[in-house]
Design an enzyme around this catalytic site. Structure first.
Site, PDB file in Angstrom:
ATOM      1  N   SER A   1     -12.733 -45.477  22.500  1.00  0.00           N
ATOM      2  CA  SER A   1     -13.615 -44.313  22.469  1.00  0.00           C
ATOM      3  C   SER A   1     -12.763 -43.065  22.306  1.00  0.00           C
ATOM      4  CB  SER A   1     -14.411 -44.224  23.768  1.00  0.00           C
ATOM      5  OG  SER A   1     -13.554 -43.779  24.804  1.00  0.00           O
ATOM      6  N   LYS A   2     -13.446 -41.945  22.319  1.00  0.00           N
ATOM      7  CA  LYS A   2     -12.729 -40.678  22.117  1.00  0.00           C
ATOM      8  C   LYS A   2     -11.671 -40.473  23.200  1.00  0.00           C
ATOM      9  CE  LYS A   2     -16.328 -38.289  19.631  1.00  0.00           C
ATOM     10  NZ  LYS A   2     -17.670 -37.965  20.054  1.00  0.00           N
ATOM     11  N   ARG A   3     -11.914 -41.055  24.370  1.00  0.00           N
ATOM     12  CA  ARG A   3     -10.947 -40.919  25.455  1.00  0.00           C
ATOM     13  C   ARG A   3      -9.547 -41.355  25.036  1.00  0.00           C
ATOM     14  NH1 ARG A   3     -11.202 -44.565  28.966  1.00  0.00           N
ATOM     15  NH2 ARG A   3     -12.898 -45.679  27.941  1.00  0.00           N
ATOM     16  N   HIS A   4      -9.491 -42.317  24.110  1.00  0.00           N
ATOM     17  CA  HIS A   4      -8.190 -42.818  23.689  1.00  0.00           C
ATOM     18  C   HIS A   4      -7.492 -41.881  22.705  1.00  0.00           C
ATOM     19  CE1 HIS A   4     -10.134 -46.591  25.106  1.00  0.00           C
ATOM     20  NE2 HIS A   4      -8.932 -46.753  25.618  1.00  0.00           N
ATOM     21  N   GLY A   5      -8.160 -40.777  22.428  1.00  0.00           N
ATOM     22  CA  GLY A   5      -7.547 -39.797  21.532  1.00  0.00           C
ATOM     23  C   GLY A   5      -7.567 -40.238  20.076  1.00  0.00           C
TER      24      GLY A   5
END
Ligand code: GLU
Length: 480
Positions: free
Chosen positions: A253-257
């Site tokens: 997800s976006k959390r992983h950059g």
């Protein structure tokens, strides 16, 4: 009719890595099978869908080289290809289901459905709706109220609660146990269908033979299978691809950059590298080959080599792969792609770039070994643009070496042609007879004189690309 697959994005943002992989697998499968790849825009979420997102999605797909045979801009006879343009069809099928008693109208407000769900849960019951509890909303007064306000009822599907099963082409036999869900919404009161309903209708009327999508849709598949049964339509084949996980084992997800396809594009990723990397996220070549062109991917792709285990996203591998493609790319094409990175960095303007295109080809070629993303290019090219003052303490110039440089200056001055061969010949000529001069000293000091640095591109490239005038000027500073 042959194989027909579709990629069905919701235009609510940029194309992300997971979506791009789904699109790619569909595309590769279609091309491998000599089939048709359809692009369908699932824009029924009115609040979140935008035209800009649709355009951005299309742009990213085209950039990747994933092209469709039918879609909003290519009519293949099964359109329209935007769900918002198919509302009459959804309404028609709703009527049919109501007639067959497989759907019913409920005059309910959304908050009331939420309240009902909470009530069921607080009573320790499953939050599943059924006809009996929902039709209680249909009081005479309520029906009047809806009619007076021009509001439509919500249409629910009569879910036949039993065990369902599919033979998934990737996961094998998938069983949906009885009691998993209750009746669900087909049509909202604004006349807009839910995803599951529109999806089944479109897949049916677009003659989709294989539904290839992420396995996060499995719970939707249960609803869709029940709908196919109620409508008496033949089901497509399903192929649910496992999720992509981040390095921490959690769903990517976006959390992983990890950025969108557009994000990678703007950092200077090449479409061929993206495609190659995405293809290997859950699929592998029969001989374990890792560097694969689109043509090779098309020839070798098959669903039975798609793993049922999740793929791990390794950004370093993608980066490495991009570097590989940068080093091996057709230099003229690479130079054209690099233009915007160079112009944006302020090294030169567009006109200058176009005028000196061949020079840029050489310059990019001389530094491309040391980069993985095109955004690193301007920094590497600075060596040809800046006029660095070398720090004299870094130089180690013996009187003999200065003498040789003076001879080099003379010879370079006399050079009639300025090309690498000629420069190499001048080097040889200059150094001839100077056995005592260490070649290492000669080249390293010359590099520092010309660039102010101890490392960088090949010396021959530097001399050639700096051009006669600048090289002579720098050498004169030393020998005068
Ligand atoms: N619009 C859905 C999505 O973007 C499509 C899912 C499907 O392929 O059926 O996830």
């Amino acid at each position: 009719m042959g194989v027909r697959v579709r990629f069905a994005p919701s235009p609510t943002g940029y194309l992300h890595v997971g979506g791009a992989r789904t699109a790619l697998f569909n595309f590769l499968f279609a091309k491998n099978q000599g089939g048709t790849f359809v692009l369908r825009i699932e824009d029924t979420d009115l609040e979140r869908s935008t035209k800009e997102s649709e355009m951005a999605l299309i742009d990213s797909l085209k950039w990747l080289g994933i092209t469709w045979d039918e879609g909003p801009d290519v009519d293949g006879g099964y359109g329209p290809y935007r769900q918002s343009e198919r509302l009459n069809l959804y309404r028609e099928i709703t009527e049919q289901l109501i007639k067959k008693d497989r759907a019913y109208e409920v005059y309910v407000h959304p908050e009331e459905l939420e309240e009902l769900r909470e009530k069921l849960q607080s009573e320790g019951r499953l939050p599943h709706y059924n006809r009996e509890m929902l039709e209680k909303f249909n009081t005479k007064k309520r029906i009047e109220e809806f009619k007076n306000n021009g509001k439509n009822p919500v249409v629910f599907f009569v879910f036949n609660d039993k065990e369902y099963e599919i033979n998934d082409l990737i996961k094998g036999k998938v069983t949906f146990r009885k009691g998993a869900i209750g009746d669900f919404v087909l049509l909202r009161s604004n006349g807009i269908p839910t995803y599951n309903f529109a999806c089944v209708i479109d897949d049916h009327f677009m003659h989709i033979t294989h539904v290839i999508r992420g396995d996060d849709h499995l719970s939707n598949t249960l609803r869709q299978v029940a709908l196919y049964e109620a409508l008496g339509w033949e089901m497509p084949n399903f192929a649910h691809v496992s999720m992509i996980l981040g390095p921490d084992g959690k769903k990517l997800s976006k959390r992983h950059g990890v950025s969108s396809v557009e994000g990678y594009r703007s950092k200077g990723y090449l479409p061929e590298a993206m495609i190659n990397y995405l293809a290997l996220l859950g699929w592998s070549h029969p001989e374990g080959k890792e560097i694969l062109s689109l043509e090779e991917l098309i020839t070798s792709f098959s669903l039975d080599r798609v793993s049922s285990n999740p793929a791990i996203y390794d950004e370093n591998k993608l980066k490495w792969m991009n570097g590989y493609y940068i080093r091996n790319y057709d230099i003229e094409k690479l130079t054209r792609i690099s233009k915007k990175f160079i112009v944006n960095s302020g090294l030169c303007d567009e006109e200058e770039f176009d005028d000196k295109f061949e020079w840029f080809e050489e310059a990019i070629n001389s530094v491309r070994n040391g980069i993985d993303e095109l955004i690193e290019l301007p920094e590497k090219l600075k060596v040809y643009f800046e006029n660095p003052k070398f720090i004299s303490t870094e130089l180690n110039l013996s009187p003999e070496l200065i003498e040789v440089y003076s001879k080099l200056l003379d010879n370079l001055e006399k050079a009639e042609r300025w090309n690498k061969n000629e420069i190499l010949n001048i080097f040889r000529k200059t150094l001839k007879g100077h056995k005592k001069i260490s070649r290492k000293d000669f080249y390293m000091n010359l590099r520092i004189i010309l660039t102010g640095k101890t490392e960088g591109p090949e010396l021959l490239d530097i001399i050639y690309l700096l051009g006669k005038e600048r090289v002579l000027a720098k050498l004169s500073d030393i020998v005068k």
